[in-house]
Motif scaffolding. Structure first.
Motif, short mmCIF file in Angstrom:
data_model
loop_
_atom_site.label_atom_id
_atom_site.label_comp_id
_atom_site.label_asym_id
_atom_site.label_seq_id
_atom_site.Cartn_x
_atom_site.Cartn_y
_atom_site.Cartn_z
N TYR A 1 0.83 -1.20 0.00
CA TYR A 1 0.00 0.00 0.00
C TYR A 1 0.87 1.25 0.00
O TYR A 1 1.87 1.32 0.71
CB TYR A 1 -0.91 0.02 1.23
N LYS A 2 0.47 2.25 -0.79
CA LYS A 2 1.19 3.51 -0.83
C LYS A 2 0.76 4.35 0.37
O LYS A 2 -0.42 4.65 0.54
CB LYS A 2 0.93 4.27 -2.13
N VAL A 3 1.73 4.72 1.19
CA VAL A 3 1.47 5.50 2.41
C VAL A 3 2.29 6.78 2.34
O VAL A 3 3.42 6.78 1.84
CB VAL A 3 1.87 4.67 3.67
N MET A 4 1.73 7.87 2.84
CA MET A 4 2.46 9.14 2.86
C MET A 4 2.51 9.68 4.29
O MET A 4 1.50 9.70 4.99
CB MET A 4 1.80 10.18 1.95
N PHE A 5 3.70 10.12 4.69
CA PHE A 5 3.88 10.83 5.95
C PHE A 5 4.17 12.30 5.63
O PHE A 5 5.03 12.60 4.80
CB PHE A 5 5.04 10.25 6.76
N ILE A 6 3.44 13.20 6.28
CA ILE A 6 3.68 14.63 6.09
C ILE A 6 4.17 15.20 7.42
O ILE A 6 3.45 15.19 8.42
CB ILE A 6 2.41 15.37 5.64
N PHE A 7 5.41 15.68 7.42
CA PHE A 7 6.00 16.27 8.62
C PHE A 7 6.09 17.78 8.41
O PHE A 7 6.97 18.27 7.69
CB PHE A 7 7.39 15.67 8.89
N ASP A 8 5.17 18.48 9.01
CA ASP A 8 5.05 19.93 8.80
C ASP A 8 5.88 20.68 9.84
O ASP A 8 5.78 20.41 11.04
CB ASP A 8 3.57 20.33 8.93
#
Length: 837
Positions: A303-310
């Protein structure tokens, strides 16, 4: 139920442990009789043996009944789960499956593990995969639902109680550019530009890599890029819209509008991750804690997973990439720093997409080898600025007045490329232009923030207080307490606070509503009640206000921790702040310094006179600090720090600023190879907001190159005359100039490109701009540009529809046909061309 290994020899303890479960009556008299029987039977081994057999049979029967009941319950449970799994595969009635009590969740996960294990053992891998996919859909729906609730509203400051704006109604697209992977030296992020000569094709490729990019293409490789894009770093100055960009990205995914190839998006702001910096946890623990609806999620590359670290600039983790422990298991506990560094490097979940946002100065925390693409949020372009105000202000007439005023002030219109400045300007100007009273309109960054604070104080006074007063109702003690909070935490790069932090600064948490225009509180699922300023730039401004009031009123240097009191002058504090800002690794004092310098000007002291016990002439102070900043340039600070010093001089209204910029660059003190895209943007901002007349742009005062010319195009667009001769310009610059000539806002009427190796290919690009109906060019010099017959043919065609009246082509080789074509045009009364050399 725990059962001892040797029941016979431990019978009494078993009996006592299980007596309540076996529902045996408890009679003291019976117990006494049993002890008496035991005593008598010691002399009769046969009776003791029979007694033991009867007791063992009771225990055996008891356990049989218990486990028969347990077996029935487990079979019913497993049958129910298997029935649910069949429904998942048939896509029937699965909506409620994700709503499970926490105490039951782990048991259901175990049942799933068993089902998947035996399906694979039976060689039905396809069904096992399909079942996992179906369960993922349930978890994804729950995550999207919660993210929709969290991200669909945007708070630009604090609106009226209970109100907020719908993001999709007021969102205005941002201008984002994509560049290559930046290199770094030991001090700061820099962008390497190839110094050796490259082919035109290579130059075009470089140029294309820095063109505008949409969010949906953030992770899409360019045609010539073979390696997939995994990690993207998006940088931009404070208030430029990085977090709003993230919010819109997540909302579009959660609402099913964009990026549906991504199964899960996990937005994890660094300011929240900071709270777990001392804990040992696994990546799975972090995800489960922040997104409990995903509990049971399988960590797999399917599965394609995205982490966004703002907000990398807010990160308090050391991020020790070169010293970390390699970690590959998402379920094993480690320090948060180890988890983060391995996730970014790709040891953990190598297929996961990583998106990191940051201020430019902190970008160097991520080594270049771990970054596949760098993008830059440049805020609003001119059209987007106007669009923002029309969306923000519902009163069309008032919106038009504000837009007209903003456009009438070059410095304000330029600064409105920063979205947070647009919000603050809209807030302030609605109050000023919405009334008949004529007031001075703020023109600089510091003036606008000061007026914003005054507006919020007046609004708070009307709402919570008491009376209408003609003077500004400064609550001096309250403002200074708020300033102390802002400064003490900004100094340590802390951006969120707790009730204890407020008490330490003399603020009652229950009174935070009095400052609702500048402060906010939020009760999170795991964080408890946290407090913060509505925007980081507001915290930086109030911290600067506190610093200035303390030194002006009490001669106190707030940077000094010692109890021994030393009298300090304003100039001393300004110099100390300049030094500390230069020493900062992530630039967290840059904007604070600009505000502090702005407050030292007399024009701004008048606005805050209610907080000052006395005011005095600051002309000597201004002269001294300008000299001190210029002295710092001679010490050759990093380019990022240098750019902020230019900003600071701009805030001090230093007339010599532009000449200093030109001299500094032309002398090689700030070469193009050292500048990142964000730094070029800052330089353009400085030039555009200066009072210098920009009607004539002369590239030789800067750096003679295609790169410098392209970066300074916004400045070129403001000029009427562009002097570009002998600057080593190639086809690249002709393509860039074509975009300026074709723009509706272009003012260029004269361009000198003499003695540059443009060649025929460059002239063809230029001719595309000449043909544009927006082109206002009247004079063009192309002498000694290596143009041949092919270039002359293109020019002859372009001249049929251009406004050119004068053309210089000396020093080129047109051939007989080239001269003939231009002669025909010059002698034709239908064309505007009057003079040709």
């Amino acid at each position: 139920m725990p059962i001892p290994p040797n029941m016979a020899c431990e019978t009494p303890s078993i009996k006592r442990r299980n007596s309540s479960s076996a529902r045996l009556p408890k009679h003291p008299t019976r117990a006494g009789k049993m002890r008496e029987v035991h005593s008598k039977e010691r002399d009769d081994p046969e009776k003791a043996f029979l007694r033991s057999l009867k007791l063992d049979k009771k225990i055996s029967d008891f356990l049989h009944n218990i486990f028969t009941d347990l077996e029935n319950k487990m079979i019913v449970f497993i049958k129910h789960e298997l029935e649910m799994f069949k429904k998942f595969l048939r896509k029937e009635n699965t909506e409620y499956y994700g709503d499970v009590r926490n105490d039951l969740r782990s048991v259901k996960e175990a049942a799933l593990d068993m089902a998947l294990y035996f399906l694979k053992l039976m060689e039905h891998n396809d069904l096992a995969d399909a079942l996992q996919d179906a369960l993922i859909e349930v978890q994804q729906r729950a995550l999207k639902s919660n993210l929709c609730k969290k991200f669909q509203h945007v708070w630009e400051g604090i609106a009226k109680q209970g109100e907020s704006n719908i993001l999709n109604k007021i969102y205005t697209d941002l201008y984002i550019t994509a560049g290559g992977v930046r290199q770094m030296n030991e001090q700061h992020e820099v962008r390497q530009i190839e110094k050796q000569k490259t082919s035109v094709k290579d130059e075009e490729t470089k140029m294309e890599k820095e063109e505008q990019i949409e969010c949906k293409n953030m992770f899409k490789p360019l045609p010539e890029e073979e390696k997939p894009i995994r990690t993207v770093v998006t940088q931009g100055i404070a208030g430029i819209g990085k977090s709003i960009c993230v919010q819109k990205f997540v909302l579009d995914w959660a609402e099913g509008k964009e990026y549906q190839d991504i199964k899960f998006i996990f937005p994890l702001p660094f300011r929240e991750l900071n709270l777990k910096e001392k804990e040992r946890c696994s990546l799975r623990d972090i995800i489960y804690q922040f997104f409990p609806e995903t509990k049971g999620m399988r960590f797999t590359d399917r599965y394609k997973v995205m982490f966004i670290f703002d907000g990398l600039d807010e990160c308090r983790l050391p991020l020790t990439f070169h010293e970390y422990q390699k970690w590959t298991d998402a379920t094993e506990k480690a320090s948060l720093d180890t988890i983060m560094t391995n996730l970014i490097e790709g040891n953990l979940l190598p297929s996961a997409l990583i998106w990191i946002t940051t201020r430019p100065a902190a970008a160097a925390k991520i080594p270049a080898e771990h970054v596949d693409r760098v993008t830059e949020v440049r805020g609003f372009n001119d059209v987007q600025k106007v669009e923002y105000f029309r969306k923000k202000i519902s009163d069309e007439s008032l919106a038009n007045r504000i837009i007209d005023h903003i456009k009438g002030s070059r410095s304000l219109f330029i600064m409105c490329h920063i979205p947070v400045f647009c919000w603050i300007s809209a807030t302030v100007l609605q109050g000023i232009l919405g009334t008949e009273d004529s007031e001075d309109i703020p023109q600089t960054l510091t003036e606008m923030y000061t007026c914003f604070l005054i507006f919020q104080i007046v609004q708070g006074d009307k709402k919570y207080n008491r009376k209408n007063a003609s003077d500004i109702p400064w609550d001096k003690d309250g403002i200074l307490s708020l300033g102390k909070l802002a400064f003490s935490h900004l100094k340590n790069n802390n951006l969120i606070f707790y009730a204890d932090d407020l008490h330490a600064c003399g603020i009652d948490p229950s009174d935070i509503a009095l400052y609702s225009g500048v402060c906010t509180q939020e009760t999170g699922r795991f964080l408890g009640t946290i407090f913060s300023f509505v925007h980081l730039s507001i915290q930086e401004f109030i911290a600067a206000l506190f610093t200035y009031v303390c030194v002006q009123n009490e001669n106190k240097n707030v940077f000094e921790q010692s109890e021994e009191r030393k009298e300090t002058q304003v100039i001393d504090v300004l110099k100390v702040t300049v030094d500390k800002a230069l020493e900062s690794e992530n630039g967290h004092l840059d904007l604070f310094l600009r505000f502090l310098l702005g407050l030292s000007l007399e024009s701004n002291q008048k606005l805050i006179r209610g907080l000052l016990t006395h005011t005095g002439s600051s002309s000597d102070c201004r002269k001294d600090i300008v000299g001190y900043i210029k002295l710092k340039f001679e010490q050759n600070p990093s380019p990022e720090r240098s750019i902020n010093l230019f900003y600071c001089l701009n805030e001090l209204n230093d007339d010599s600023l532009v000449k200093d910029v030109q001299s500094y660059m032309n002398s090689g003190g700030l070469s193009e190879a050292e500048l990142s895209p964000a730094q070029w943007s800052a330089l353009v901002f400085v030039l555009l907001t200066s009072e210098e007349d920009l009607e004539v742009f002369e590239l030789q005062k800067f750096i003679r190159s295609d790169e410098c010319f392209k970066r300074l195009l916004p400045v070129v667009q403001e000029a009427k005359k562009a002097l570009l001769s002998e600057c080593n310009l190639t086809e690249r610059s002709c393509w860039a100039l074509h975009t300026v000539l074709s723009s509706e806002s272009s003012k260029l009427t004269e361009v000198d490109l003499s003695s540059n190796p443009l060649k025929d290919s460059g002239v063809k690009q230029l001719c595309a701009g000449l043909k544009s109906p927006n082109c206002k060019l009247e004079k063009l010099r192309l002498s000694d540009c290596s143009i041949t017959e092919e270039g002359y043919t293109a020019l002859a065609e372009a001249l049929k529809s251009s406004h050119l009246i004068e053309l210089d082509l000396r020093g080129n080789d047109p051939g007989a046909s080239g001269v003939e074509k231009l002669d025909d045009i010059q002698n034709n009364p239908n064309y505007k061309l009057k003079t040709i050399r």
